[in-house]
Design a protein around this motif. Structure first.
Motif, short mmCIF file in Angstrom:
data_model
loop_
_atom_site.label_atom_id
_atom_site.label_comp_id
_atom_site.label_asym_id
_atom_site.label_seq_id
_atom_site.Cartn_x
_atom_site.Cartn_y
_atom_site.Cartn_z
N PHE A 116 66.89 25.00 -55.20
CA PHE A 116 66.89 26.41 -54.82
C PHE A 116 66.19 26.55 -53.48
CE2 PHE A 116 64.81 30.71 -55.18
CZ PHE A 116 65.98 31.44 -54.98
N ALA A 117 66.78 27.33 -52.59
CA ALA A 117 66.24 27.45 -51.23
C ALA A 117 64.82 27.99 -51.20
CB ALA A 117 67.18 28.34 -50.41
N GLY A 118 64.46 28.74 -52.20
CA GLY A 118 63.11 29.33 -52.23
C GLY A 118 62.05 28.36 -52.72
N ASP A 119 62.46 27.19 -53.21
CA ASP A 119 61.49 26.21 -53.71
C ASP A 119 61.18 25.15 -52.66
OD1 ASP A 119 61.47 27.47 -56.17
OD2 ASP A 119 63.04 26.18 -57.02
N LEU A 173 72.75 26.76 -62.11
CA LEU A 173 72.00 27.97 -62.49
C LEU A 173 70.58 27.63 -62.96
CD1 LEU A 173 74.85 29.97 -64.29
CD2 LEU A 173 73.66 30.63 -62.19
N VAL A 175 68.74 25.27 -61.88
CA VAL A 175 67.93 25.02 -60.67
C VAL A 175 67.56 26.36 -60.03
CG1 VAL A 175 68.00 24.02 -58.34
CG2 VAL A 175 68.88 22.72 -60.30
N ILE A 176 68.55 27.29 -59.96
CA ILE A 176 68.26 28.61 -59.37
C ILE A 176 67.19 29.33 -60.20
CG2 ILE A 176 69.26 30.90 -58.89
CD1 ILE A 176 71.97 29.36 -58.47
N ARG A 177 67.30 29.22 -61.49
CA ARG A 177 66.33 29.90 -62.37
C ARG A 177 64.93 29.27 -62.28
NH1 ARG A 177 70.67 29.91 -66.31
NH2 ARG A 177 69.75 28.07 -67.29
N GLY A 178 64.90 28.05 -61.76
CA GLY A 178 63.61 27.37 -61.64
C GLY A 178 63.27 26.53 -62.85
N ALA A 194 75.97 28.94 -53.63
CA ALA A 194 75.18 29.08 -52.40
C ALA A 194 74.72 30.52 -52.21
CB ALA A 194 76.00 28.63 -51.20
N THR A 195 75.54 31.48 -52.70
CA THR A 195 75.17 32.90 -52.54
C THR A 195 73.99 33.27 -53.43
OG1 THR A 195 76.79 33.51 -54.22
CG2 THR A 195 77.50 33.66 -51.92
N LEU A 196 73.54 32.34 -54.26
CA LEU A 196 72.33 32.58 -55.06
C LEU A 196 71.18 31.70 -54.56
CD1 LEU A 196 74.70 33.45 -57.23
CD2 LEU A 196 72.75 33.48 -58.76
N GLY A 197 71.33 31.19 -53.36
CA GLY A 197 70.25 30.42 -52.75
C GLY A 197 70.24 28.96 -53.11
N ALA B 85 70.87 35.65 -50.16
CA ALA B 85 71.20 34.63 -51.16
C ALA B 85 69.94 34.19 -51.90
CB ALA B 85 71.86 33.45 -50.47
N VAL B 86 68.87 33.98 -51.12
CA VAL B 86 67.62 33.55 -51.75
C VAL B 86 67.06 34.66 -52.63
CG1 VAL B 86 65.26 32.73 -51.31
CG2 VAL B 86 67.13 31.97 -49.84
N ARG B 88 68.71 36.98 -54.06
CA ARG B 88 69.58 37.10 -55.23
C ARG B 88 69.18 36.07 -56.30
NH1 ARG B 88 74.23 36.75 -52.58
NH2 ARG B 88 74.60 38.98 -52.35
N GLY B 89 68.92 34.85 -55.77
CA GLY B 89 68.47 33.80 -56.67
C GLY B 89 67.12 34.14 -57.31
N MET B 90 66.25 34.74 -56.51
CA MET B 90 64.92 35.11 -57.02
C MET B 90 65.05 36.20 -58.10
SD MET B 90 62.79 35.13 -53.44
CE MET B 90 61.31 35.85 -54.09
N TYR B 92 67.64 36.68 -59.92
CA TYR B 92 68.23 36.01 -61.09
C TYR B 92 67.14 35.29 -61.88
CZ TYR B 92 71.44 33.13 -63.84
OH TYR B 92 72.12 32.53 -64.86
N ARG B 93 66.31 34.60 -61.13
CA ARG B 93 65.21 33.85 -61.75
C ARG B 93 64.26 34.79 -62.49
NH1 ARG B 93 61.91 29.34 -58.36
NH2 ARG B 93 63.92 28.32 -58.51
N ASN B 130 79.96 37.65 -56.21
CA ASN B 130 79.21 38.80 -55.71
C ASN B 130 79.69 39.18 -54.32
OD1 ASN B 130 77.72 37.00 -53.82
ND2 ASN B 130 76.84 36.20 -55.74
#
Lengths: 277, 648
Positions: A116-119, A173, A175-178, A194-197, B85-86, B88-90, B92-93, B130
């Protein structure tokens, strides 16, 4: 008398084969709904041209599909390379017929390592990071993920916490969820999320594409030829409306492409279960 | 044949009307049952959707409106695509634990965040899909993001139609988009099944809001309904509950019946609640359709429940029995009516025959009741009595028609006695006409017996007044001269014989005068026989005036008259003198001029007479001799110059 009984048995077997519809089983790349909606158009198209009913069969486990195929309970399957190699090793009736192209028309696909891009990942500080895998028999599962982790991070998968989640999109998913720090999926799935990071860390070289495999013990040569001819002559405007994995075109499968991968499969001893619940 | 066709037609019409009535009553009773069943479904449906609304609103307030979630949405409002995107992922998380642990358990099918512009931001049910705009195809999202108000209801969509609960997300006055929480019909169905006895239900959705609206690759979620090609149901391969219902033998049976039902397509298109009953052998089925309207007020789907309803079988049997009994009754009535008509026709025929006889007979017929009032009169009787039927019906016959002696009471009335004594009477009676004129009738009164009891009398009568008069005239003409009304020869001879017998006993004198008009032939020849007859009549009148009542003046014929005169006393001389005197008086009277005609045709005639007379006082002479002698005396006068008297 013996000959007569043999003929009778053969005829009974043919009657049985004819009596049931053809069974098609795809790999569970995503959930039932998604798999069903991706493959249904192609199934309907084949039904129309074969003049026979094809029943959709969904199984969550790759190895179950392989077993049912060996038991002649599945006539047509959609496999990625590794499950096919596993099947073919013990069941010579499995024949790769059609290989599906990837986006851009490539005759194969890549497995990728995603996060995940945020990690932020620091392998030195977390040597036992959690890794999400699809299935033991999945090409992008244990074998290629292990390879990518070794190549990119210089770390051994066996020393990390890994778990089999079943489907590619579930790996993405999770991975995105963490739930997991990294995961191994098919490249197209990584792009989809990718649209979810979800971002790709590294990828393999081109691998043989996902393949339609037929059971030569339950299908006649004529049926096999009809399936092959039908799919290869499907107009672009038709297959473009099929599920994403099937919408970029097809070509006749080349069995020799699987050889290199067979070597990988033999090299690693794939653990049947993860080491992390 | 005519009556048979009439009765058959009447029977068919009555049976048709009866069956129609029974059918309507059956429909009415069925409709009450169906309406009740449908009402239960509607109320249950409302209760379930409202229950979900309350639960979901609570989730929205408690789980979604968290600071961390709002912070992500604030950032997303101004982020570029990669940042989005990030974020959105956050998001979702952040939300996924709630989605997985609570919302999915609750039956939530879709959890969907939208941007303030109405674009899809994050679909929890399809995270990879989305960015598409929904503002134009999803009224709920448009309303939530433009009018900033909560929206609840059924609605189509790009992925799947469902029961939407859309809430605008506003934080400190900043509009951050909206969130949609959708329920699958399975959830509704699950809750409905707890309230309803019908355990099989299906959501029948209009194609326009489902397979025609969703992303093309989601069209496989639906399959054409077994009832109508304009409606779809969830694909049984994707919905466990739908598959369970569709595969149920009950649903299959009812769907087959519904498909064959002629008006089902029309009913489906109306978008109203309705129920369809079926009775198949010993089983009663019901399919309840609850119309579901989407957020924009368009008819979108039906919640359909299937079940057994044995009450329908009972109702069906009840009205079938009513039809059978009705048929038996109407058939019997028709046959009975046919027989009545046949008898009536026969009776009418006989009545007409009787009336014809009664009315065409020349005899008068009256029917009177025990009070003597006339209850029937025929034409002949009306004609005889001069009444119109309407005037005489009800009249009391004893006093108005029947003429009695003054003392005769009703008890003695011969006609009324026929009733009281139950005896017939035949005789002559006098009736009074309307004009008051009395007529003699010959009547036959017969008691009218019914149930061995006289209830009146039938009086048949004939007017014999004229007949009686004619008889009297005939009798008169036997003894009197038709022209002069004087006794004729026969009567004269009778009286002369009697007088002779009397004079023989009394010794009194009687006499005969024989008269013959002089020159009577001349007036006949010159003036005609009419004048001659008038002269004879005048002569007769003058003779009667001249003579006494006890004398007999007769005409023998032509211009000859004979007069019998009695009594002339016991003395011959006196008798002779008296006779001469009388003869002279006659001569004088007849010699007076006679006037005939009028005005300019008037004329006078003078006529003399020759008279011969004979006295007699015993029976020494016969009648003929007396007359012969008198005739002889008269001829002597004629020969002697006429206009004189000769007494022998």
């Amino acid at each position: 008398m013996k000959s007569f009984v043999m003929v009778l048995l053969l005829l009974s077997s043919m009657v049985w084969v004819d009596a049931r519809p053809l069974i098609f089983a795809p790999l569970p790349l995503s959930n039932t709904q998604r798999v069903f909606e991706d493959f249904s158009p192609m199934i309907h198209y084949l039904e129309k041209h074969l003049g026979e009913r094809i029943e959709f069969h969904y199984e969550k486990q790759y190895d179950t599909i392989v077993r049912l195929f060996q038991e002649n309970k599945i006539d047509i399957a959609y496999f990625d390379p590794l499950p096919f190699i596993a099947l073919h090793k013990t069941f010579q009736g499995a024949k790769p017929l059609i290989t599906f192209h990837e986006s851009g028309g490539t005759h194969g696909y890549r497995c990728v390592l995603v996060k995940f891009a945020g990690d932020k990942i620091d392998v030195n500080h977390s040597p036992r990071m959690k890794v999400a895998l699809t299935q033991p028999l999945s090409t992008c599962g244990y074998i290629k993920t292990k390879f990518l982790l070794k190549e990119y991070y210089g770390k051994e998968l066996d020393n990390m916490l890994f778990s089999y989640l079943g489907k590619h999109d579930e790996v993405a998913l999770s991975v995105i969820r963490g739930d997991f720090l990294v995961g191994g999926v098919k490249e197209s799935v990584a792009h989809e999320y990718a649209t979810l990071g979800l971002e790709i860390i590294t990828s393999t070289k081109m691998l043989p594409g996902f393949t339609l495999v037929v059971n030569t013990q339950t299908l006649t040569q004529a049926q096999i030829e009809t399936i092959k001819h039908t799919l290869l002559s499907t107009p672009k405007e038709v297959y473009q409306t099929w599920g994403k994995e099937l919408s970029y075109g097809m070509s006749e499968a080349n069995a020799t492409l699987f050889d290199a991968l067979s070597h990988d499969a033999l090299e690693f001893n794939v653990p049947p279960h993860g080491n992390y619940p | 044949m005519k009556y048979f066709i009439l009765c058959l037609s009447l029977g068919i019409v009555l049976m048709g009307t009866f069956m129609r009535y029974v059918h309507l009553e059956e429909e009415k009773e069925k409709n009450i049952i169906l309406s009740h069943e449908n009402k239960i479904l509607s109320v249950s449906y409302q209760a379930v959707t409202n229950m979900y609304h309350v639960s979901i609103e609570n989730y929205f307030k408690r789980m979604i409106l968290q600071e961390a979630v709002l912070d992500i949405l604030h950032q997303a409002k101004h982020a570029n695509d990669s940042e989005k995107a990030v974020l959105r992922g956050m998001l979702y998380r952040k939300i996924y634990p709630l989605y997985a642990s609570e919302l999915k358990t609750l039956g939530i099918r879709q959890l969907h965040f939208h941007t303030p512009k109405g674009e899809s931001f994050l679909r929890f049910h399809k995270p990879a899909e989305n960015g598409d705009s929904l503002i134009d195809i999803r009224p709920s999202i448009r309303i939530a993001n433009t009018q900033k108000k909560n929206v609840m209801g059924f609605e189509g969509g790009r992925v799947y139609p469902g029961f939407r609960y859309v809430f605008p997300i506003i934080d400190n006055g900043v509009h951050l988009g909206s969130i949609e929480i959708s329920l699958s019909f399975e959830s509704i169905e699950l809750e409905l099944s707890k309230l309803l006895t019908c355990k099989n239900s299906v959501l029948l959705m209009k194609k326009e809001i489902t397979s025609d609206m969703v992303f093309s690759h989601h069209a496989q979620y639906f399959m054409t309904s077994q009832i109508s090609e304009h409606f779809v149901t969830e694909n049984e391969k994707l919905s466990i509950l739908t598959a369970k219902s569709i595969e149920s033998p009950l649903v299959k049976r009812i769907n087959t019946l519904l498909k064959a039902s002629p008006n089902i397509e029309i009913k489906l298109q109306k978008g109203k609640n309705f129920s369809v009953p079926f009775v198949d052998g010993t089983d009663g089925y019901i399919a309840n359709f609850h119309a579901i309207y989407d957020i924009s007020g368009q008819f979108a789907a039906y919640a359909v429940t299937y079940g057994y309803l044995d009450e329908l079988v009972f109702v069906h049997k009840k009205y079938f029995l009513a039809n059978v009994l009705g048929f038996i009754f109407i058939f019997s009535s028709s046959v009975g009516f046919f027989l009545v008509l046949q008898n009536r026709k026969k009776a009418l025929h006989e009545k007409r025959r009787f009336e014809t006889i009664v009315n065409k007979t020349i005899n008068g017929i009256l029917l009177i009741d025990v009070k003597g009032e006339i209850v029937f009169i025929n034409d002949a009787a009306c004609q005889i009595l001069g009444y119109h039927p309407s005037e005489i019906i009800g009249l009391e016959s004893h006093t108005k028609i029947h003429v009695h002696e003054d003392t005769q009471s009703a008890n003695n009335c011969v006609i009324l006695k026929t009733i009281s004594h139950q005896q017939s009477y035949v005789g002559e009676e006098v009736f009074r006409k309307k004009s008051g004129e009395r007529i003699t009738v010959h009547l036959n009164a017969t008691p009218f017996i019914e149930d061995q009891k006289a209830i009146g009398s039938i009086v048949i009568f004939r007017d014999i007044t004229s007949e009686k008069h004619d008889k009297e005239t005939i009798e008169h003409l036997a003894y009197y001269d038709a022209l002069t009304d004087l006794p004729n020869r026969k009567l004269l001879l009778d009286r002369l014989s009697s007088t002779l017998a009397h004079t023989h006993r009394s010794h009194e004198f009687g006499a005969i005068l024989f008269l013959d008009l002089d020159n009577f032939k001349i007036i006949n020849d010159t003036k005609g026989h009419n004048i001659g007859d008038l002269l004879l009549k005048e002569v007769a009148q003058r003779l009667k005036k001249t003579l006494r009542e006890c004398d007999t003046v007769s005409r023998l014929g032509g211009d000859e008259f004979v007069i019998l005169i009695t009594p002339l006393g016991l003395e011959k001389e006196k008798a002779h003198a008296e006779l001469s005197h009388i003869a002279t008086k006659i001569l004088h009277a007849l010699n007076q001029p006679y006037r005939f005609g009028t005005f300019k045709h008037a004329f006078t005639h003078t006529c003399s007479v020759s008279i011969g007379g004979v006295l007699f006082c015993d029976s020494s002479m016969s009648v003929d001799e007396i007359l012969k002698k008198a005739d002889g005396a008269m001829y002597e006068v004629k020969n002697g110059g006429k206009n004189a008297v000769k007494i022998i």
